[in-house]
Design a protein around this motif. Structure first.
Motif, PDB file in Angstrom:
ATOM      1  N   VAL A  49      -1.409   4.716   4.562  1.00 50.36           N
ATOM      2  CA  VAL A  49      -2.342   3.783   4.197  1.00 50.36           C
ATOM      3  C   VAL A  49      -3.711   3.957   4.870  1.00 50.36           C
ATOM      4  CG1 VAL A  49      -0.584   2.190   2.914  1.00 50.36           C
ATOM      5  CG2 VAL A  49      -1.563   1.676   5.423  1.00 50.36           C
ATOM      6  N   THR A  50      -4.632   3.719   4.426  1.00 51.91           N
ATOM      7  CA  THR A  50      -5.876   3.239   5.246  1.00 51.91           C
ATOM      8  C   THR A  50      -6.433   1.839   5.049  1.00 51.91           C
ATOM      9  OG1 THR A  50      -6.567   5.618   4.681  1.00 51.91           O
ATOM     10  CG2 THR A  50      -8.301   3.896   5.374  1.00 51.91           C
ATOM     11  N   ILE A  51      -6.831   1.293   6.278  1.00 53.36           N
ATOM     12  CA  ILE A  51      -7.459  -0.092   6.076  1.00 53.36           C
ATOM     13  C   ILE A  51      -8.786  -0.076   6.258  1.00 53.36           C
ATOM     14  CG2 ILE A  51      -6.496  -0.758   8.200  1.00 53.36           C
ATOM     15  CD1 ILE A  51      -6.322  -3.685   7.491  1.00 53.36           C
ATOM     16  N   MET A  52      -9.531  -0.752   5.639  1.00 55.15           N
ATOM     17  CA  MET A  52     -11.047  -1.023   5.991  1.00 55.15           C
ATOM     18  C   MET A  52     -11.473  -2.404   5.845  1.00 55.15           C
ATOM     19  SD  MET A  52     -11.945   1.899   3.388  1.00 55.15           S
ATOM     20  CE  MET A  52     -10.737   1.556   2.233  1.00 55.15           C
ATOM     21  N   VAL A 106      -9.772  -3.988   2.525  1.00 50.40           N
ATOM     22  CA  VAL A 106      -9.121  -3.186   1.552  1.00 50.40           C
ATOM     23  C   VAL A 106      -7.779  -2.400   2.121  1.00 50.40           C
ATOM     24  CG1 VAL A 106      -9.426  -1.395  -0.403  1.00 50.40           C
ATOM     25  CG2 VAL A 106     -11.131  -2.898   0.190  1.00 50.40           C
ATOM     26  N   ILE A 107      -6.772  -2.233   1.675  1.00 53.55           N
ATOM     27  CA  ILE A 107      -5.645  -1.485   2.103  1.00 53.55           C
ATOM     28  C   ILE A 107      -5.460  -0.688   0.944  1.00 53.55           C
ATOM     29  CG2 ILE A 107      -3.163  -1.193   2.835  1.00 53.55           C
ATOM     30  CD1 ILE A 107      -3.379  -4.091   4.005  1.00 53.55           C
ATOM     31  N   ALA A 108      -5.407   0.990   1.326  1.00 53.14           N
ATOM     32  CA  ALA A 108      -5.320   1.975   0.192  1.00 53.14           C
ATOM     33  C   ALA A 108      -4.430   2.944   0.725  1.00 53.14           C
ATOM     34  CB  ALA A 108      -6.457   2.280  -0.277  1.00 53.14           C
ATOM     35  N   PRO A 109      -3.378   3.494  -0.144  1.00 46.82           N
ATOM     36  CA  PRO A 109      -2.710   4.737  -0.089  1.00 46.82           C
ATOM     37  C   PRO A 109      -3.368   5.876   0.143  1.00 46.82           C
ATOM     38  CG  PRO A 109      -2.571   4.122  -2.274  1.00 46.82           C
ATOM     39  CD  PRO A 109      -3.290   3.002  -1.748  1.00 46.82           C
ATOM     40  N   TRP A 110      -3.158   6.805   0.959  1.00 48.70           N
ATOM     41  CA  TRP A 110      -3.521   8.163   0.996  1.00 48.70           C
ATOM     42  C   TRP A 110      -2.543   9.026   0.735  1.00 48.70           C
ATOM     43  CZ3 TRP A 110      -1.662  11.300   4.958  1.00 48.70           C
ATOM     44  CH2 TRP A 110      -1.091  10.898   6.022  1.00 48.70           C
ATOM     45  N   PHE A 111      -2.706  10.205   0.032  1.00 47.59           N
ATOM     46  CA  PHE A 111      -1.685  11.153  -0.397  1.00 47.59           C
ATOM     47  C   PHE A 111      -1.597  12.571   0.132  1.00 47.59           C
ATOM     48  CE2 PHE A 111      -2.660   7.896  -3.581  1.00 47.59           C
ATOM     49  CZ  PHE A 111      -1.469   7.679  -4.344  1.00 47.59           C
ATOM     50  N   VAL A 112      -0.331  13.172   0.454  1.00 49.09           N
ATOM     51  CA  VAL A 112      -0.428  14.360   0.823  1.00 49.09           C
ATOM     52  C   VAL A 112       0.514  15.081  -0.356  1.00 49.09           C
ATOM     53  CG1 VAL A 112      -0.548  14.231   3.243  1.00 49.09           C
ATOM     54  CG2 VAL A 112       1.685  13.849   2.002  1.00 49.09           C
ATOM     55  N   GLY A 113       0.274  16.551  -0.250  1.00 48.99           N
ATOM     56  CA  GLY A 113       1.183  17.197  -1.582  1.00 48.99           C
ATOM     57  C   GLY A 113       1.168  16.818  -2.930  1.00 48.99           C
ATOM     58  N   GLY A 114      -0.290  16.391  -3.292  1.00 47.70           N
ATOM     59  CA  GLY A 114      -0.319  15.756  -4.735  1.00 47.70           C
ATOM     60  C   GLY A 114      -0.018  14.334  -4.821  1.00 47.70           C
ATOM     61  N   ASP A 115       1.167  13.893  -5.160  1.00 41.21           N
ATOM     62  CA  ASP A 115       1.355  12.499  -5.560  1.00 41.21           C
ATOM     63  C   ASP A 115       2.225  11.801  -4.258  1.00 41.21           C
ATOM     64  OD1 ASP A 115       3.803  13.734  -6.154  1.00 41.21           O
ATOM     65  OD2 ASP A 115       3.909  12.714  -8.058  1.00 41.21           O
ATOM     66  N   GLY A 167       0.828  -1.175  -0.117  1.00 41.99           N
ATOM     67  CA  GLY A 167      -0.011  -0.050   0.045  1.00 41.99           C
ATOM     68  C   GLY A 167       0.938   1.184  -0.055  1.00 41.99           C
ATOM     69  N   LEU A 168       2.037   1.268   0.683  1.00 43.57           N
ATOM     70  CA  LEU A 168       2.677   2.486   0.715  1.00 43.57           C
ATOM     71  C   LEU A 168       3.683   2.486  -0.628  1.00 43.57           C
ATOM     72  CD1 LEU A 168       4.198   2.072   4.360  1.00 43.57           C
ATOM     73  CD2 LEU A 168       2.593   3.768   3.460  1.00 43.57           C
ATOM     74  N   ARG A 169       3.730   1.505  -1.374  1.00 47.75           N
ATOM     75  CA  ARG A 169       4.148   1.776  -2.775  1.00 47.75           C
ATOM     76  C   ARG A 169       3.087   2.150  -3.902  1.00 47.75           C
ATOM     77  NH1 ARG A 169       6.929  -3.026  -1.284  1.00 47.75           N
ATOM     78  NH2 ARG A 169       5.541  -4.319  -2.428  1.00 47.75           N
ATOM     79  N   GLY A 170       1.929   2.342  -3.277  1.00 47.23           N
ATOM     80  CA  GLY A 170       0.970   2.808  -4.301  1.00 47.23           C
ATOM     81  C   GLY A 170      -0.233   2.172  -4.666  1.00 47.23           C
ATOM     82  N   GLU A 171      -0.277   0.634  -4.232  1.00 50.98           N
ATOM     83  CA  GLU A 171      -1.153  -0.342  -4.683  1.00 50.98           C
ATOM     84  C   GLU A 171      -2.417  -0.242  -3.693  1.00 50.98           C
ATOM     85  OE1 GLU A 171       0.149  -4.372  -5.376  1.00 50.98           O
ATOM     86  OE2 GLU A 171       2.274  -3.754  -5.011  1.00 50.98           O
ATOM     87  N   VAL A 172      -3.566  -0.484  -4.233  1.00 49.71           N
ATOM     88  CA  VAL A 172      -4.693  -0.863  -3.669  1.00 49.71           C
ATOM     89  C   VAL A 172      -4.685  -2.279  -3.473  1.00 49.71           C
ATOM     90  CG1 VAL A 172      -7.243  -0.698  -3.500  1.00 49.71           C
ATOM     91  CG2 VAL A 172      -6.061   1.139  -4.495  1.00 49.71           C
ATOM     92  N   VAL A 173      -4.683  -2.740  -2.086  1.00 47.25           N
ATOM     93  CA  VAL A 173      -4.659  -4.173  -1.912  1.00 47.25           C
ATOM     94  C   VAL A 173      -5.751  -4.763  -1.427  1.00 47.25           C
ATOM     95  CG1 VAL A 173      -3.303  -5.998  -0.351  1.00 47.25           C
ATOM     96  CG2 VAL A 173      -2.111  -3.770  -1.201  1.00 47.25           C
ATOM     97  N   GLN A 174      -6.350  -5.765  -2.034  1.00 46.26           N
ATOM     98  CA  GLN A 174      -7.672  -6.481  -1.529  1.00 46.26           C
ATOM     99  C   GLN A 174      -7.065  -7.877  -1.086  1.00 46.26           C
ATOM    100  OE1 GLN A 174      -9.905  -6.761  -4.989  1.00 46.26           O
ATOM    101  NE2 GLN A 174     -10.211  -4.675  -5.548  1.00 46.26           N
ATOM    102  N   THR A 175      -7.426  -7.851   0.232  1.00 48.33           N
ATOM    103  CA  THR A 175      -7.095  -8.868   0.981  1.00 48.33           C
ATOM    104  C   THR A 175      -8.094  -9.398   1.849  1.00 48.33           C
ATOM    105  OG1 THR A 175      -5.136  -9.784   2.423  1.00 48.33           O
ATOM    106  CG2 THR A 175      -6.202  -7.394   2.708  1.00 48.33           C
ATOM    107  N   LYS A 176      -7.686 -10.420   3.008  1.00 49.11           N
ATOM    108  CA  LYS A 176      -8.829 -11.026   3.776  1.00 49.11           C
ATOM    109  C   LYS A 176      -7.893 -10.777   5.145  1.00 49.11           C
ATOM    110  CE  LYS A 176     -11.428 -12.706   0.922  1.00 49.11           C
ATOM    111  NZ  LYS A 176     -12.714 -12.640   0.773  1.00 49.11           N
ATOM    112  N   ARG A 177      -9.143 -10.640   6.372  1.00 49.85           N
ATOM    113  CA  ARG A 177      -8.565 -10.595   7.542  1.00 49.85           C
ATOM    114  C   ARG A 177      -9.412 -11.675   8.288  1.00 49.85           C
ATOM    115  NH1 ARG A 177      -4.643  -8.445   6.303  1.00 49.85           N
ATOM    116  NH2 ARG A 177      -3.974  -6.301   6.920  1.00 49.85           N
ATOM    117  N   LYS A 178      -8.797 -12.380   9.255  1.00 47.08           N
ATOM    118  CA  LYS A 178      -9.363 -13.610  10.054  1.00 47.08           C
ATOM    119  C   LYS A 178      -9.676 -12.715  11.587  1.00 47.08           C
ATOM    120  CE  LYS A 178      -6.883 -17.269   7.937  1.00 47.08           C
ATOM    121  NZ  LYS A 178      -5.826 -18.511   8.029  1.00 47.08           N
TER     122      LYS A 178
END
Length: 297
Positions: free
Chosen positions: A258-261, A244-253, A218-229
């Motif tokens: 990351v945010t995990i939901m 879902v693990i998704a990156p969040w951005f500051v200052g443009g790019d 996620g820190l490399r910019g991927e949106v990761v779809q995964t599982k949690r037990k």
């Protein structure tokens, strides 16, 4: 407006400190500051008159003048709630031999409120403060952008807090920046203040290695779809939830973290809503956030 963005702080005076010799003539440097950063000059000659450049007059909503202005008239250009802060800073400059930095509200003659940022310092002669001089610029547009950014941040915080699903926000060092009560509950944590600021590894030292790998993706910019037990709150049985693990951005790019939901299958339906008719090609939906996103996306 702008009430949360006010600044009124003192600073060490350059008159009492050693500093580098100027490389260029001071007037040229001041012209550059005015042209590129919007700073205009002023000075207060004690006991109480203000000499204002045309740029400062424009910021304060005053007509350009060639004669000094009584100090009380300059102070009256500021918002009534901010005048006391300005007078306190001026008094501190005299008594404590200190400069200051402030961002205070100015009220134009038509009632428009602007934000003026000022830097001030002292002139000392024979051990006595004779003048207070400084630079002022209009930062209204900049602070309006900051205010809009703060509003978006507050909105995101409110969404996270109220979303009925476990959500956590981590920075680029995998420290917990924010989370909601559902995330706390499903991770057997009690209070938000006990986790915010701590790293994920500190909180969960026994987490599987693949969890950290997913965060790094996620820190490399991927949106990761995964599982949690997890364990079902109603049956106490093991359950596997989509996440879902998704990156969040500051200052443009630039990635700020990351945010995990985490979704779950114990998903209620509105009692009054009729069940949709079955469709041959309808996608399967187990109540997870991922499947919900697929249907509405």
């Amino acid at each position: 407006m702008f009430a949360k963005q006010l600044i009124a702080s003192t600073a060490e005076s350059v008159a009492l400190a050693e500093h580098d010799a100027p490389i260029v003539d001071a007037p040229l440097a001041l012209q550059l500051l005015h042209r590129q950063a919007g700073f205009a000059q002023w000075k207060i000659v004690f006991p109480g008159s203000a000499v204002l450049s045309p740029g400062v007059c424009a910021i304060l909503g005053l007509p350009t003048r060639e004669t000094p202005l009584p100090l009380p008239e300059m102070v009256e250009c500021y918002h009534e709630e901010d005048r006391g802060k300005l007078l306190y800073l001026i008094a501190q400059a005299l008594e404590g031999r200190r400069g200051f930095h402030c961002r205070l509200r100015v009220v134009q003659p038509d009632g428009t409120v602007r934000m003026a940022e000022s830097y001030a310092d002292l002139r000392i002669h024979d051990g006595r403060v004779t003048e207070l001089f400084g630079l002022t610029r209009d930062v209204t547009a900049t602070l309006e952008r900051e205010s809009a950014g703060l509003a978006r941040t507050r909105m995101a915080q409110d969404i996270i807090a109220q979303m009925p699903a476990p959500i956590a926000v981590l920075d680029d060092k995998l420290r917990i920046v924010d989370c909601n009560k559902f995330w706390l509950k499903c991770h057997r944590q009690i209070d938000r203040k006990d986790v915010v600021g701590r790293s994920y590894n500190q909180l969960f030292p026994d987490a599987p290695a693949e969890v950290r790998t997913e965060f790094m993706r996620g820190l490399r910019g991927e949106v990761v779809q995964t599982k949690r037990k997890l364990v079902s709150g109603s049956t106490q049985q093991p359950m596997t939830c989509s996440a879902v693990i998704a990156p969040w951005f500051v200052g443009g790019d630039k990635i700020g973290g990351v945010t995990i939901m985490i979704g779950w299958s114990e998903f209620g339906m509105v009692a009054s809503a009729p069940a949709p008719a079955p469709q041959d090609n309808a996608p399967t939906f187990d109540g997870s956030l991922l499947d919900l996103a697929k249907q509405v996306g």
